[in-house]
Design a protein around this motif. Structure first.
Motif, mmCIF file in Angstrom:
data_model
loop_
_atom_site.group_PDB
_atom_site.id
_atom_site.type_symbol
_atom_site.label_atom_id
_atom_site.label_comp_id
_atom_site.label_asym_id
_atom_site.label_seq_id
_atom_site.Cartn_x
_atom_site.Cartn_y
_atom_site.Cartn_z
ATOM 1 N N GLY A 187 19.849 16.328 -8.621
ATOM 2 C CA GLY A 187 19.095 15.743 -9.141
ATOM 3 C C GLY A 187 19.059 14.105 -8.674
ATOM 4 O O GLY A 187 17.871 13.573 -8.890
ATOM 5 N N ASP B 170 23.755 20.482 -10.347
ATOM 6 C CA ASP B 170 22.583 19.853 -10.773
ATOM 7 C C ASP B 170 22.408 18.237 -10.623
ATOM 8 O O ASP B 170 21.510 17.751 -10.496
ATOM 9 C CB ASP B 170 22.358 20.339 -12.211
ATOM 10 N N ALA C 102 12.296 18.231 -8.033
ATOM 11 C CA ALA C 102 12.813 17.352 -7.359
ATOM 12 C C ALA C 102 13.292 17.823 -5.772
ATOM 13 O O ALA C 102 12.917 17.099 -4.822
ATOM 14 C CB ALA C 102 13.888 16.369 -7.820
ATOM 15 N N LEU D 3 14.409 23.769 -7.979
ATOM 16 C CA LEU D 3 14.238 22.303 -8.653
ATOM 17 C C LEU D 3 12.901 21.637 -8.236
ATOM 18 O O LEU D 3 12.784 21.408 -7.083
ATOM 19 C CB LEU D 3 15.388 21.496 -8.686
ATOM 20 N N VAL E 9 20.272 18.743 -16.894
ATOM 21 C CA VAL E 9 21.429 18.822 -16.133
ATOM 22 C C VAL E 9 22.620 19.527 -16.789
ATOM 23 O O VAL E 9 23.076 19.087 -17.735
ATOM 24 C CB VAL E 9 21.820 17.557 -15.551
#
Length: 353
Positions: free
Chosen positions: A302, A298, A18, A16, A293
């Motif tokens: 996140g 997730d 982030a 991901l 998401v």
């Protein structure tokens, strides 16, 4: 039932954006180790003290619902058992939070899950036997994986580059600052180190989500009613659930320490928002779930990743802070501003031919 880390989740979470951004900040921080300069070691010790103050303050605010201030938390951290003019309720909550923090201090070295029970007791949180068993199962399974060396190779492995904790990387891997020292502002870690930190961080987040699920599925706090996972953060009993996960905020940092990932800190509002964000996925609130998401993991990744990135960047800045250099820089900036102001003041005066 034995917990098993979902490697597919780890791979997905590690990729991901982030998480990668946080991993880069984390890699820039861990590349500083081992610290050798006395100033850097002192700065890191001060950071650790400040971290405990911040964490215990957040805990006390949740436990009491009161406006616990930074000075309150600092006074108690420094040994106060009463603060003139401040409610004893606040002091007692801070004392309990510090006791819990200290109780967990050896977990990263021992992996002893009973220390979590000590932290739970110190905070005055009541977990049912089922919750305690589920938490122990997750932690003991992870400790077994660590003992087996599962995080010492493959995607979790961190290479070495002349003792600085980095794997030798090409210019394209490390970026334009491939020759910069870890203490330089323009230093960029190798792709290999970022990958390793990303996977270790993702593993920690995956376990963190599993622990939250283990706790909020059946929680009682004091005399309050049981809380179900579907009601966390959105229904009655939400405050109980928030209090019940406080020990996990200590656990995740100890697990991060074991995984060679820097520590993080969430304030009271962020802890509440984390549970609310996760709950929206659990209850399937499609209108409120963030885009992209799909699962609770997730949601946790996140939410936590940007906070971790900021925390690790600040930690690095704190470690490298040089008061003499900062004073010199401030003086130079003042002189520059004064010169610019003076030049602007007399800009209308033409120079003599």
């Amino acid at each position: 039932m034995t917990y098993e880390l979902n490697v597919d989740d780890v791979e997905r979470i590690a990729a991901l954006p982030a998480v990668r951004e946080a991993a880069t900040a984390g890699a820039r921080l861990v590349a500083l180790w081992p610290l050798t300069a006395a100033m850097h070691m002192d700065n890191d010790a001060k950071y650790a003290e400040n971290l405990q103050v911040r964490v215990t303050r957040a805990f006390a605010r949740i436990l009491t619902g009161e406006d616990v201030t930074v000075p309150d938390a600092e006074f108690v951290y420094e040994g106060a058992d009463a603060i003139p003019g401040r409610p004893q309720l606040i002091v007692d909550a801070l004392l309990a939070a510090n006791d819990a923090y200290d109780a967990m201090a050896d977990f990263s070295e021992t992996g002893d899950a009973s220390l979590v029970d000590d932290a739970v007791e110190a905070l005055g949180v009541e977990w049912s036997d089922e919750v305690s068993v589920r938490v122990h199962e997750v932690l003991e399974s992870l400790e077994a994986a660590m003992d087996a060396g599962e995080f010492d190779s493959g995607v979790y492995a961190v290479g070495s580059q002349e003792g600085d904790g980095l794997e030798k990387a090409s210019d394209s891997e490390a970026g334009e600052s491939a020759d910069a020292a870890p203490t330089d502002d323009d230093f960029q870690p190798s792709v290999a180190l970022v990958d390793a930190v990303a996977h270790r961080f993702a593993a920690g987040l995956t376990v963190f989500d599993a622990l939250i699920g283990a706790v909020v599925g059946d929680v009682t706090v004091g005399e309050e009613e049981s809380v179900t996972e579907g009601g966390v953060g959105v229904g009655s009993g939400a405050d109980d659930a928030v209090k019940a996960v406080l020990p996990l905020m200590l656990v995740i940092n100890e697990l991060n320490e074991q995984l060679a990932v820097p520590r993080i800190a969430l304030n009271d509002e962020q802890i509440r928002e984390l549970l609310e964000t996760r709950a929206k996925v659990i209850v399937g609130d499609g209108d409120e779930v963030p885009v992209g998401v799909r699962t609770s993991v997730d949601a946790v990744a996140g939410f936590v990743s940007p906070l971790a990135a900021g925390e690790w960047a600040k930690h690095r800045e704190d470690v490298l802070w040089d008061p003499a250099a900062a004073k010199k820089k401030a003086k130079e900036e003042d002189e520059k501003r004064n010169k610019e102001a003076l030049a602007a003041k007399f800009a209308h005066i033409k120079a003599e031919p």
